[in-house]
Motif scaffolding. Structure first.
Motif, mmCIF file in Angstrom:
data_model
loop_
_atom_site.group_PDB
_atom_site.id
_atom_site.type_symbol
_atom_site.label_atom_id
_atom_site.label_comp_id
_atom_site.label_asym_id
_atom_site.label_seq_id
_atom_site.Cartn_x
_atom_site.Cartn_y
_atom_site.Cartn_z
ATOM 1 N N TRP A 1 45.399 35.038 38.027
ATOM 2 C CA TRP A 1 44.100 35.263 38.674
ATOM 3 C C TRP A 1 44.348 35.444 40.160
ATOM 4 N N GLU A 2 43.844 36.534 40.726
ATOM 5 C CA GLU A 2 44.149 36.882 42.115
ATOM 6 C C GLU A 2 42.893 37.302 42.864
ATOM 7 N N LEU A 3 42.895 37.042 44.157
ATOM 8 C CA LEU A 3 41.881 37.553 45.083
ATOM 9 C C LEU A 3 42.593 38.579 45.957
ATOM 10 N N PRO A 4 42.520 39.880 45.616
ATOM 11 C CA PRO A 4 43.349 40.888 46.283
ATOM 12 C C PRO A 4 43.251 40.898 47.804
ATOM 13 N N ASP A 5 42.047 40.826 48.355
ATOM 14 C CA ASP A 5 41.903 40.864 49.820
ATOM 15 C C ASP A 5 42.567 39.657 50.477
ATOM 16 N N LEU A 6 42.488 38.511 49.826
ATOM 17 C CA LEU A 6 43.111 37.300 50.352
ATOM 18 C C LEU A 6 44.620 37.363 50.177
ATOM 19 N N ARG A 7 45.047 37.796 49.022
ATOM 20 C CA ARG A 7 46.480 37.887 48.702
ATOM 21 C C ARG A 7 47.203 38.820 49.670
ATOM 22 N N GLU A 8 46.538 39.921 50.030
ATOM 23 C CA GLU A 8 47.180 40.927 50.882
ATOM 24 C C GLU A 8 46.882 40.740 52.361
ATOM 25 N N GLY A 9 46.194 39.642 52.704
ATOM 26 C CA GLY A 9 45.984 39.298 54.103
ATOM 27 C C GLY A 9 44.908 40.083 54.810
ATOM 28 N N ARG A 10 44.048 40.785 54.051
ATOM 29 C CA ARG A 10 42.981 41.562 54.690
ATOM 30 C C ARG A 10 41.846 40.663 55.182
#
Length: 261
Positions: free
Chosen positions: A91-100
């Protein structure tokens, strides 16, 4: 003369006129409970994080509405479910994972920016001619389901071998003028929830999973400073709507299993 006595003429609400006391933040000392009753999914229930505070608000001027309550955001999320040597679901939060973004709202999805709208907030509609006394409280925990079988497979063969989860949150007690959108941060709390479950899929249902590592959670920290609220913590999407379930195989390309809402 009359204006001196009128609530409508009083100065605006200021931080120094708001009293916050009996602030508490804790995570229950119990261990995460594992449920193995379903042949389809393992479920686990973490202990509850709880926060509460008492507040004294000064009189509210006419034509102003203030809400006092809890706002929460997720700052970090790792949530991996390993399936033998085949790969893992995540389970991932893409914006958080990629530092956006630095944080994502953890609102209930209805009461933005508030965590909820029952015990979590109190609304004061001006004019009020005396100090308002009240309490606000909130609680949070995890109670997810994780499939025994690989989530992208048609097979029901149990292959789950490990669940690892590590999430961090910031929780703010905030007074917000809903008329002017002025925000006064009254308290900042940091907390973290970790889960580590080892699974032997070869065992019979009810005997497969066990907690490893620490059984009690680290207690929350009530900060002495007021940390600012990142813009993303105040607006849609919330973490539940933004999260994506990925399948990341040992070999081959990652696959989106459940897209964001």
């Amino acid at each position: 003369m009359g204006c001196l006595q009128s609530v409508a003429c009083k100065a605006r609400v200021r931080r120094e006129n708001i009293v916050v006391y009996d602030v508490s933040a804790s995570i229950e000392p119990s261990a995460t409970a594992i449920e193995e009753t379903s042949p389809i999914v393992l479920r686990y229930r973490t202990p509850y994080f709880r926060a509460a505070a008492r507040v004294l608000m000064p009189p509210i001027p006419r034509r102003h509405t203030w809400v006092v309550g809890w706002i929460q955001a997720c700052n970090h999320m790792e949530f991996y479910n390993t399936y033998s040597d085949l790969g893992m679901s995540s389970w991932e939060l893409p914006d958080l994972r990629e530092g956006r973004v630095k944080a994502i709202s953890d609102s209930d999805g209805v009461s933005y920016p508030w965590y909820g709208n029952t015990t979590e907030t109190v609304t004061l509609i001006g004019p009020t001619n005396k100090v308002s006394r009240f309490s606000v409280s909130m609680n949070d925990n995890f109670y997810p389901s994780v499939t025994w079988a690989v989530p992208v497979s048609d097979s029901n063969v149990p292959l789950l071998t490990r669940i690892k989860r590590d999430q961090s949150f910031t929780t703010w007690l905030v007074a917000m003028n809903m008329t002017t959108k002025e925000k006064i941060i009254l308290q900042t709390i940091k907390w973290r929830m970790r889960v580590d479950i080892e699974v032997d899929p070869m065992q019979i249902l009810g005997k497969r999973a066990r907690l490893v590592g620490r059984t009690q959670q680290e207690q929350p920290k009530i900060l002495s400073r007021m940390e600012p609220i990142p813009p993303n913590a105040l607006v849609k999407p919330n973490a539940n709507d933004a999260q994506v379930l990925m399948w990341r195989p040992k070999r081959g390309m990652p696959l989106v299993v459940i897209p964001p809402k």
